[in-house]
Enzyme design. Structure first.
Site, PDB file in Angstrom:
ATOM      1  CB  CYS A  89     -73.124  20.271  77.435  1.00 36.16           C
ATOM      2  SG  CYS A  89     -71.897  21.450  78.007  1.00 36.16           S
ATOM      3  CE1 TYR A  90     -67.406  16.025  81.987  1.00 34.80           C
ATOM      4  CE2 TYR A  90     -68.993  14.236  82.093  1.00 34.80           C
ATOM      5  CZ  TYR A  90     -67.727  14.731  82.350  1.00 34.80           C
ATOM      6  OH  TYR A  90     -66.796  13.934  82.965  1.00 34.80           O
TER       7      TYR A  90
END
Ligand code: XMP
Length: 536
Positions: A89-90
């Site tokens: 994700c991030y």
């Protein structure tokens, strides 16, 4: 202090925490696959990381956009350490921008289940279907992978849902393999750990016990250790570990304040005198507590008295022990991993100073000094339970529900008296017997100890009122009991348990029939918030 210097811990996966909702969960999932894992702050430098000698890195998700002003970044030198890296994700996005790719703001975010499509071989996605459901939670998306990377999967709104540079062992996904909604998440993590990083699944309870025992022996040497044993899960597991490691070099001090549940002091004494070979001291402080609490009605005042007296009693025993000329060097504590995280260590970058301030909550009297041993400080609660079982602790201790330090004193509203304590203990024993049985039935039906409807915490409360009733032909004027039973996972929020009517009916009729002085039972149907779980 505990040290991480053993073989199993040498093989470890560090999760760089970018403030993810799922950060701890990633470490959990890796441990479920029998590889040791822990969180480190995302601003850790490459040099600091090298000192920890991890086997692989995982970059967690996080709430920020990589382009936000205060967005956390990563030391680019980390990618030069030669370690396998998995970005999630991030972590996927920060890897992209750090290595020269691009992340674009997108109009439509992607939240929840998404259909992932893959059209090529990928070591990370190996043994998972070409089309599968994954869990997404993002707005920005990678628009161009960095040089050297191959895009391996996409969704309808996310052109780079997974990418890899197999030569450098860099892998990343926009989705979250650690959450259960990602159908093949565990397979994906397992591909990373075993096929890509070549790790061994050797973080098992047997190895952990061996390792912890060796570690305690090495730290303690010939010295003497003291432990405040409450009978709760954490301190009991420390006692069992200590028994295995150093036997009677450790003294377990059990302070009986008279506010425990029916049968509990006897159980604790029997386990730690008959089953484990430790020096066990049962301090009968019931009368001293009763005198101190006499007439006290304010909940905070009760807590203060009970907490202060606890340490008075404890240090008195420590001083007494040392009369034989052998000093007590160590205080063993059942601090567990979430205690350290919750104490704010993460916010300041996991520095030891904050970790210490958590421990310093213990008001050591002037001139008293112990070094701390905290053998559980790397474990999650359910791992502590598994460790307890591996050490042979009985189920009733290992699966004990949370119980407040001030005990029944904060479940008796108003002043505590011997008569009220007796009523509450008897009523509470019935509540536990009936709801233990209810949970056990659910366990047998579902095979899960924490199934959806299992009751997490349950107890009786004695309010400071009386009401009118009728028993036989007699009018009664007696006390009510309030039943509190909640579903929760972490006590931060809770909902009242939707118990079947027949269970409620049995609890009610048994309490009124079996506990003298009680003529009514009420059920607390308030969630937390707005109420708390306890009444005081
Ligand atoms: P509340 O009442 O705040 O309780 O919703 C949340 C959880 O914490 C337990 N609890 C305590 N535990 N000392 C403890 O060790 C305390 O003073 C205390 N007060 C509440 C409570 O049983 C519940 O599980």
């Amino acid at each position: 202090m505990s040290q991480s210097s053993s073989n199993q811990i040498d093989q470890k996966v560090l999760v760089l925490d970018f403030g993810a909702q799922y950060g701890q969960l990633i470490a959990r999932r890796v441990r479920d696959l029998h590889v040791y894992s822990e969180l480190v702050p995302c601003d850790i430098t490459a040099e600091e990381l090298r000192e920890k000698s991890p086997s692989a890195l995982i970059l967690s998700g996080g709430p920020a956009s990589v382009y936000a002003e205060d967005a956390p970044s990563i030391d680019p030198a980390i990618f030069e350490l030669g370690l396998p890296v998995l970005g999630l994700c991030y972590g996927h996005q920060i890897m992209t921008v750090t290595l020269g790719g691009e992340v674009a703001h997108s109009e439509v975010g992607e939240y929840g289940a998404a259909a992932l499509e893959r059209d090529r071989e990928s070591a990370l996605l190996n043994a998972t279907p070409l089309e599968q459901t994954v869990w997404m939670s993002h707005r920005d998306a990678v628009s161009r992978a960095p040089e050297g990377f191959t895009v391996t999967a996409k969704t309808s709104v996310c052109p780079v849902a997974a990418m890899e540079d197999a030569s450098r062992k860099f892998y990343s996904t926009q989705f979250h393999p650690e959450v259960q909604h990602t159908e093949h998440g565990q397979q994906i993590l397992s591909n990373f750990l075993f096929d890509i990083c070549g790790l061994e699944p050797n973080w098992t309870m047997e190895n952990i016990v061996e390792e912890k025992v060796a570690e305690i022996r090495k730290t303690v040497g010939e010295d003497r250790v003291i432990l405040a044993l409450s009978g709760g899960v954490d301190s009991s597991v420390v006692a069992a570990l200590g028994a295995r490691a150093i036997g009677r070099q450790m003294t377990c001090v059990f302070i009986n304040h008279g506010l425990l549940r029916k049968g509990e002091p006897e159980q604790v004494e029997s386990v730690f005198t008959q089953q484990f070979d430790v020096d066990f001291i049962h301090v009968h402080a019931e009368d001293r507590y009763a005198a101190l609490l006499d007439g006290v009605t304010d909940p905070e005042e009760k807590r203060r008295i009970i907490g202060t007296q606890f340490w008075n009693e404890f240090f008195a025993v420590a001083t007494e022990l040392e009369q034989d000329g052998r000093p007590v060097k160590y205080l063993a504590q059942g601090t567990i991993y979430p205690d350290i995280i919750e104490s704010g260590a993460r916010k300041t970058g996991g520095k030891a100073s904050t970790i210490k301030s958590h421990h310093n909550l213990i008001p050591f009297p002037e001139g008293v000094h112990f070094d701390l041993i905290e053998p559980l400080d790397h474990f999650f609660k359910d791992e502590v339970r598994a460790l307890g079982l591996a050490l042979g602790l009985p189920e009733h201790i290992v699966h004990r529900q949370p119980f407040p330090g001030p005990g029944l004193a904060i479940r008796i509203i108003g002043a505590v008296s011997p008569e009220k304590l007796e009523i509450l203990k008897e009523a509470d024993a019935i509540v536990r017997e009936e709801l233990d049985a209810y949970n056990q039935r659910l366990f047998e039906q579902t095979g899960e100890r924490n199934s959806e409807h299992a009751v997490w915490q349950y107890f009786a409360v004695l309010p400071d009122i009386k009401s009118v009733g009728v028993m036989g032909d007699e009018r009664t004027y007696a006390r009510p009991i309030i039943l509190r039973a909640v579903e929760s996972t972490d006590a931060m929020t809770a909902d009242w348990a939707k118990l079947p009517y027949d269970v409620l009916a049995r609890v009610s009729s048994r309490i009124v029939a079996e506990v003298p002085g009680v003529n009514r039972v009420a059920y607390d149907i308030t969630s937390k918030p707005p109420a708390t779980i306890e009444w005081e």
